[in-house]
Scaffold this active site. Structure first.
Site, PDB file in Angstrom:
ATOM      1  N   ALA A  61       0.905  -1.262   0.136  1.00 41.53           N
ATOM      2  CA  ALA A  61      -0.147   0.156   0.109  1.00 41.53           C
ATOM      3  C   ALA A  61       0.771   1.249   0.050  1.00 41.53           C
ATOM      4  O   ALA A  61       2.005   1.153   0.459  1.00 41.53           O
ATOM      5  CB  ALA A  61      -0.981  -0.085   1.257  1.00 41.53           C
ATOM      6  N   GLY A 101       0.985  -5.139   1.065  1.00 43.35           N
ATOM      7  CA  GLY A 101      -0.356  -5.425   0.394  1.00 43.35           C
ATOM      8  C   GLY A 101       0.020  -6.126  -1.011  1.00 43.35           C
ATOM      9  O   GLY A 101      -0.899  -6.823  -1.476  1.00 43.35           O
ATOM     10  N   GLU A 104       0.037  -9.486  -0.279  1.00 42.29           N
ATOM     11  CA  GLU A 104      -1.455  -9.889  -0.046  1.00 42.29           C
ATOM     12  C   GLU A 104      -2.323 -10.075  -1.345  1.00 42.29           C
ATOM     13  O   GLU A 104      -2.775 -11.054  -1.595  1.00 42.29           O
ATOM     14  CB  GLU A 104      -2.305  -8.994   0.746  1.00 42.29           C
ATOM     15  CG  GLU A 104      -1.729  -9.011   2.255  1.00 42.29           C
ATOM     16  CD  GLU A 104      -2.250  -7.762   3.289  1.00 42.29           C
ATOM     17  OE1 GLU A 104      -2.447  -6.688   2.946  1.00 42.29           O
ATOM     18  OE2 GLU A 104      -2.803  -8.089   4.119  1.00 42.29           O
ATOM     19  N   GLU A 124       4.736  -4.483   7.321  1.00 43.23           N
ATOM     20  CA  GLU A 124       3.837  -3.464   7.976  1.00 43.23           C
ATOM     21  C   GLU A 124       4.118  -3.297   9.474  1.00 43.23           C
ATOM     22  O   GLU A 124       3.945  -2.052  10.143  1.00 43.23           O
ATOM     23  CB  GLU A 124       2.103  -3.969   8.097  1.00 43.23           C
ATOM     24  CG  GLU A 124       1.551  -4.016   6.562  1.00 43.23           C
ATOM     25  CD  GLU A 124       1.876  -5.177   5.766  1.00 43.23           C
ATOM     26  OE1 GLU A 124       3.015  -5.922   5.910  1.00 43.23           O
ATOM     27  OE2 GLU A 124       1.117  -5.470   4.610  1.00 43.23           O
TER      28      GLU A 124
HETATM   29  C1  LIG Z   1      -6.593   8.019   0.184  1.00 41.92           C
HETATM   30  C2  LIG Z   1      -5.724   6.971   0.987  1.00 41.92           C
HETATM   31  C3  LIG Z   1      -6.130   5.867   1.084  1.00 41.92           C
HETATM   32  C4  LIG Z   1      -4.668   5.078   0.506  1.00 41.92           C
HETATM   33  C5  LIG Z   1      -4.363   3.552   0.647  1.00 41.92           C
HETATM   34  C6  LIG Z   1      -4.738   2.680  -0.357  1.00 41.92           C
HETATM   35  C7  LIG Z   1      -4.464   1.406  -0.374  1.00 41.92           C
HETATM   36  C8  LIG Z   1      -4.847   0.606   0.915  1.00 41.92           C
HETATM   37  C9  LIG Z   1      -4.720  -0.598   1.135  1.00 41.92           C
HETATM   38  C10 LIG Z   1      -4.714  -1.136   2.493  1.00 41.92           C
HETATM   39  C11 LIG Z   1      -4.074  -2.357   2.619  1.00 41.92           C
HETATM   40  C12 LIG Z   1      -3.755  -2.560   4.053  1.00 41.92           C
HETATM   41  C13 LIG Z   1      -2.537  -3.565   4.446  1.00 41.92           C
HETATM   42  C14 LIG Z   1      -1.417  -3.239   3.310  1.00 41.92           C
HETATM   43  C15 LIG Z   1      -0.606  -2.645   3.957  1.00 41.92           C
HETATM   44  C16 LIG Z   1       0.657  -2.244   3.439  1.00 41.92           C
HETATM   45  O1  LIG Z   1       1.147  -2.706   2.215  1.00 41.92           O
HETATM   46  S1  LIG Z   1       1.741  -1.141   4.080  1.00 41.92           S
HETATM   47  C17 LIG Z   1       2.926  -0.889   3.219  1.00 41.92           C
HETATM   48  C18 LIG Z   1       3.930  -2.021   3.399  1.00 41.92           C
HETATM   49  N1  LIG Z   1       5.176  -2.087   2.298  1.00 41.92           N
HETATM   50  C19 LIG Z   1       6.535  -1.443   3.009  1.00 41.92           C
HETATM   51  O2  LIG Z   1       6.456  -1.233   4.128  1.00 41.92           O
HETATM   52  C20 LIG Z   1       7.392  -1.495   2.185  1.00 41.92           C
HETATM   53  C21 LIG Z   1       8.189  -0.228   2.349  1.00 41.92           C
HETATM   54  N2  LIG Z   1       9.168   0.060   1.212  1.00 41.92           N
HETATM   55  C22 LIG Z   1      10.676  -0.481   1.623  1.00 41.92           C
HETATM   56  O3  LIG Z   1      10.780  -1.280   2.460  1.00 41.92           O
HETATM   57  C23 LIG Z   1      11.598  -0.023   0.569  1.00 41.92           C
HETATM   58  O4  LIG Z   1      11.101   1.230  -0.097  1.00 41.92           O
HETATM   59  C24 LIG Z   1      11.764  -1.136  -0.679  1.00 41.92           C
HETATM   60  C25 LIG Z   1      10.411  -1.294  -1.341  1.00 41.92           C
HETATM   61  C26 LIG Z   1      12.251  -2.400  -0.226  1.00 41.92           C
HETATM   62  C27 LIG Z   1      12.583  -0.703  -1.622  1.00 41.92           C
HETATM   63  O5  LIG Z   1      13.921  -0.088  -1.108  1.00 41.92           O
HETATM   64  P1  LIG Z   1      15.103   0.790  -1.861  1.00 41.92           P
HETATM   65  O6  LIG Z   1      15.152   0.242  -3.323  1.00 41.92           O
HETATM   66  O7  LIG Z   1      16.239   1.091  -0.996  1.00 41.92           O
HETATM   67  O8  LIG Z   1      14.385   2.179  -2.459  1.00 41.92           O
HETATM   68  P2  LIG Z   1      13.758   3.136  -1.130  1.00 41.92           P
HETATM   69  O9  LIG Z   1      14.516   4.488  -1.331  1.00 41.92           O
HETATM   70  O10 LIG Z   1      13.323   2.789   0.112  1.00 41.92           O
HETATM   71  O11 LIG Z   1      12.228   3.480  -2.025  1.00 41.92           O
HETATM   72  C28 LIG Z   1      12.103   4.094  -3.278  1.00 41.92           C
HETATM   73  C29 LIG Z   1      11.110   5.375  -3.141  1.00 41.92           C
HETATM   74  O12 LIG Z   1       9.766   4.617  -2.973  1.00 41.92           O
HETATM   75  C30 LIG Z   1       9.080   4.897  -1.923  1.00 41.92           C
HETATM   76  N3  LIG Z   1       8.298   3.978  -1.324  1.00 41.92           N
HETATM   77  C31 LIG Z   1       8.900   2.712  -0.806  1.00 41.92           C
HETATM   78  N4  LIG Z   1       7.759   1.802  -0.692  1.00 41.92           N
HETATM   79  C32 LIG Z   1       6.644   2.723  -0.513  1.00 41.92           C
HETATM   80  C33 LIG Z   1       5.217   2.517   0.002  1.00 41.92           C
HETATM   81  N5  LIG Z   1       4.950   1.250   0.098  1.00 41.92           N
HETATM   82  N6  LIG Z   1       4.373   3.581  -0.385  1.00 41.92           N
HETATM   83  C34 LIG Z   1       4.859   4.936  -0.660  1.00 41.92           C
HETATM   84  N7  LIG Z   1       6.070   4.872  -1.128  1.00 41.92           N
HETATM   85  C35 LIG Z   1       7.058   4.080  -0.983  1.00 41.92           C
HETATM   86  C36 LIG Z   1      10.259   5.636  -0.981  1.00 41.92           C
HETATM   87  O13 LIG Z   1       9.820   6.430   0.004  1.00 41.92           O
HETATM   88  C37 LIG Z   1      11.245   6.202  -1.932  1.00 41.92           C
HETATM   89  O14 LIG Z   1      10.542   7.542  -2.506  1.00 41.92           O
HETATM   90  P3  LIG Z   1      11.611   8.723  -2.702  1.00 41.92           P
HETATM   91  O15 LIG Z   1      12.492   8.737  -1.158  1.00 41.92           O
HETATM   92  O16 LIG Z   1      10.759   9.727  -2.706  1.00 41.92           O
HETATM   93  O17 LIG Z   1      12.470   8.255  -3.604  1.00 41.92           O
END
Ligand SMILES: CCCCCCCCCCCCC/C=C/C(=O)SCCNC(=O)CCNC(=O)[C@H](O)C(C)(C)COP(=O)(O)OP(=O)(O)OC[C@H]1O[C@@H](n2cnc3c(N)ncnc32)[C@H](O)[C@@H]1OP(=O)(O)O
Length: 726
Positions: A61, A101, A104, A124
């Site tokens: 997400a 997500g 999921e 999460e």
């Molecule tokens: C209006 C509102 C409602 C919106 C909601 C809509 C959907 C609702 C669904 C509800 C579902 C509920 C259950 C699900 C929950 C989730 O899924 S929570 C998210 C879980 N995922 C994570 O925690 C992953 C987080 N990310 C990371 O661990 C790392 O970023 C990575 C994916 C392993 C990549 O690492 P790396 O290559 O080192 O790059 P980064 O610099 O970390 O990331 C690059 C840019 O991407 C942005 N980013 C990464 N993940 C997310 C994300 N999940 N959401 C938004 N943005 C993300 C990160 O910030 C970086 O951005 P910039 O700094 O701007 O470059």
């Protein structure tokens, strides 16, 4: 969005598309739903394949959406049910990452094919949430409760090979995953889908489920350190073992909403983005990550194989950077070599468990020497000798002569002036501070300190080095103690003053550990060694032989001073290493801190000698005086432009000083308390202790309060350029 196409005659392809990580925004989810409905309605489509753009399935997400005022419900769960209910087989092609997500979505699919280099997980819990789109109910049905609990409560990423062993994926491929998944989809057309629908499967039973769950809960609570999410993740998985799927989903949703609205989730999500924001470094004179490229580091050297040097060598070897390790003589070299080899063997063992190897017996990768000339061809040197300016300058002078012209010269110091060290070289633009934290191969923080002449390329290279070492590099300006230790001084000082006034070390530690610190200030001092600070205070002329005769015992330069730590050192109480410090230990080098009646008597006598009236100090005062003085220093640091923003201070504290991540870092915490309250409390305490500068409210804090307590994101727009010392 998600693109809909045909991958082969009978297979529809839905490609999640939201760069850079294909996060599931509302737009992506809508497009996914549209694609599924379109495939369902088209009789020529016999199977569906879901994949992600740019070699990444999905990072889950969109985390920014969770703090949006428009957030509503959890729209992902119903879409996953839609996937699962499909009468046409749906195959997930997992490349790169399938997290949260994203995973999921894959669990909703009937089959999962993963690339061998892909990683999966439910992170999460690390952002204060749980897998709230039915993941806590599907995963235990697929891989069993123990493995599901581990993945969901730790948030660890698991490699595809492990996922295959666990049964999380059906196949792992080394070739083009999308093509493999399309071939696979073609093969399974027409096969019964009932057994592939996870919501219909029972949770595999354990002979001793109840006992297993009670033990698991104890473990989860122990590791949580006051963070709510791990325990609620546990409750959600437990629900899967006790209730039918639909009821378990209801329970999951209820727990998810508790977490979503908890301050902890906001703090952890702030910390997630803060860590990424600090990578985009800038300096007050306009240098920035955008306009600067790092130099490659093909070979490095470390000078000094004490505790820090050993950890740094280990880190470099783990990052596959060839290293030359140098000591001043053969005796120290042999001791250092032995210690480094031991550390590397332990690391190799840990890595083997994750099917990785560590090559450190090859002299081309790790060389030990006492000969400075061997450093002539390295790209970067990290000096890690004692905190002694004269010694450091001597070494840098030598390095400046021996190292090749492009080599960067880094000093591992926790407080010393980078400019003075650089002045000993003919290349001050290539000199930079790299403050590692002990143990250096474990701790994630690297404070990167630029001096007056440090070039942007040197900064970019140090930041790149941090990344290669899997550390968080935070770029800060040059001042005594830099950011982390400078904020730590008033915190520790207050802790000692509180003990002078009537509290006990164990009471102060307890309050701060209950707040969430991994270790309180006195236990920390005992662990680090009280002699370290003693040496530094002697060097500053605050104690010892250089103290002018007639100096009042509890005053220095007109301010309050506590000689208590000096007195403990004079009694050979250096902390854990001598078995006695602020606490007593079972033996020299012992780890279990016990309150010490000797110290309590000593404190009583000390108060008598100095006519200090012992008073009861409550927990609120302990917490506020320690934390607010630390935060107050943070505001001064921001005002001086030593750090580019409050996020930098928070990332430093979370990763280097054991600040509880679920409280978001000291400056985030200040923003949640409200700056007017912090100011009022500091005013109260500084009136009671006018001789303590650390309690005098920072001018920047006062300014922010006067400007109406703006949100943290806006603080730096109120920082006046004149106050910038750099
Ligand atoms: C209006 C509102 C409602 C919106 C909601 C809509 C959907 C609702 C669904 C509800 C579902 C509920 C259950 C699900 C929950 C989730 O899924 S929570 C998210 C879980 N995922 C994570 O925690 C992953 C987080 N990310 C990371 O661990 C790392 O970023 C990575 C994916 C392993 C990549 O690492 P790396 O290559 O080192 O790059 P980064 O610099 O970390 O990331 C690059 C840019 O991407 C942005 N980013 C990464 N993940 C997310 C994300 N999940 N959401 C938004 N943005 C993300 C990160 O910030 C970086 O951005 P910039 O700094 O701007 O470059």
């Amino acid at each position: 969005m998600a693109q809909y196409a045909r991958g082969a005659a009978a297979v529809a392809v839905i490609r999640l598309h939201n760069p850079p990580v294909n996060a599931l925004s509302l737009t992506v989810l809508q497009a996914l739903e549209d694609g599924l409905k379109r495939a369902d309605a088209d009789p020529s489509v016999k199977a569906v394949m879901i994949c992600g753009e740019n070699g990444k399935f999905s990072a889950g997400a969109d985390i920014r959406g969770f703090s949006s005022p428009k957030r509503h419900g959890v729209p992902l769960g119903p879409i996953i049910s839609l996937i699962e209910r499909s009468e046409k087989p749906v195959v997930a092609a997992i490349e790169g990452i399938a997290l949260g997500g994203g995973l999921e979505v894959a669990l909703g699919c009937h089959y999962r094919i993963a690339h061998v280099k892909a990683h999966m997980g439910f992170p999460e819990v690390t952002i204060g949430l749980l897998p709230g789109a039915e993941g806590t109910q599907r995963l235990p049905r697929l891989i069993g409760v123990p493995a599901a609990l581990d993945i969901i409560t730790t948030g660890r990423h698991i490699p595809a090979t492990e996922a295959l062993k666990l049964g999380l994926v059906d196949e792992v491929v080394e070739e083009n995953t999308v093509e493999a998944a399309i071939r696979f989809a073609n093969k399974v057309i027409g096969q019964p889908l009932g057994p592939r629908r996870l919501s219909l499967k029972p949770v595999p039973k354990l002979p001793n489920m109840e006992a297993f769950l009670s033990e698991a809960l104890v473990k989860v609570k122990k590791q949580a350190h006051g963070c709510l999410a791990p325990e609620l993740c546990f409750q959600a998985v437990k629900a899967a073992t006790e209730q039918p799927f639909a009821d378990g989903v209801r329970k999951e949703r209820e727990l998810f909403n508790i977490l979503l609205t908890s301050g902890q989730a906001q703090a952890l999500q702030y910390a997630f983005f803060a860590e990424r924001e600090v990578q985009k470094w800038t300096t007050p004179n306009g240098a920035s990550w955008k306009s600067t490229s790092p130099q490659p580091i093909r070979k490095a050297a470390v000078i000094g194989l004490g505790t820090m040097g050993r950890g740094i060598v280990t880190s470099l070897v783990k990052a596959n950077i060839p290293v030359v390790a140098l000591e001043q003589n053969v005796e120290y070299l042999n001791m250092g070599r032995k210690a480094v080899m031991l550390l590397l063997e332990r690391e190799a063992m840990k890595m083997e468990q994750g099917a990785q190897t560590l090559d450190f017996h090859n002299p081309a990768r790790l060389q030990f020497t006492v000969d400075f000339d061997v450093l002539h061809d390295v790209d970067l040197v990290i000096e890690a000798v004692f905190e002694n300016m004269a010694l450091k300058k001597e070494i840098f002078h030598k390095l400046s002569r021996i190292c090749k012209p492009g080599a960067f010269l880094c000093t591992n110091t926790s407080a010393l002036n980078i400019d003075e060290i650089a002045s000993a070289t003919s290349r001050p633009h290539q000199v930079i501070g790299t403050h590692f934290f002990s143990p250096a191969h474990v701790m994630r923080l690297l404070e990167i300190i630029y001096g007056h002449h440090t070039s942007p390329t040197a900064i970019a290279t140090a930041v790149q080095l941090a990344k290669a070492l899997k550390k968080v590099g935070v770029v800060v300006g040059n001042c005594f103690g830099f950011v982390g230790n400078r904020m730590m001084f008033p915190y520790v000082q207050q802790a000692v003053f509180l003990v002078e006034e009537g509290s006990r070390p164990e009471a102060v530690d307890q309050v701060l550990e209950d707040f969430g610190f991994k270790i309180g200030p006195f236990r920390m001092s005992d662990l680090a060694g009280l002699d370290v600070g003693w040496r530094s205070r002697k060097g500053q002329g605050l104690t010892g032989a250089s103290l002018p005769p007639g100096t009042p015992a509890r005053q220095r330069h007109g301010h309050r001073y506590s000689p208590l730590p000096d007195l403990l050192c004079e009694n050979s109480r250096f902390g854990q290493k001598t078995g006695k410090g602020w606490y007593q230990y079972e033996k020299a080098g012992g780890r279990t801190a016990k309150p010490d009646p000797w110290l309590h008597n000593f404190l009583a006598q000390y108060r008598d000698t100095h006519h200090i009236k012992t008073r009861f100090i409550d927990q609120e005062e302990i917490l506020e005086r320690c934390l607010f003085s630390l935060i107050n220093e943070g505001f001064d640091i921001l005002a001086e432009g030593i750090a580019a923003g409050p996020e930098h201070l928070d990332v430093i504290y979370i990763n280097g000083y054991g600040w509880p991540k679920h409280r978001g870092g000291p400056m985030f915490y200040a923003s949640t308390i409200g700056l007017p309250r912090i100011l009022a409390k500091l005013q109260k305490y500084s009136e009671a202790h006018p001789d303590v500068p650390g309690l005098q409210p920072s001018a920047f804090l006062k300014k922010l309060v006067a400007m109406g307590n703006p949100p943290l994101k806006e603080w730096m727009s109120y920082q006046s350029r004149q106050s910038n010392k750099l």
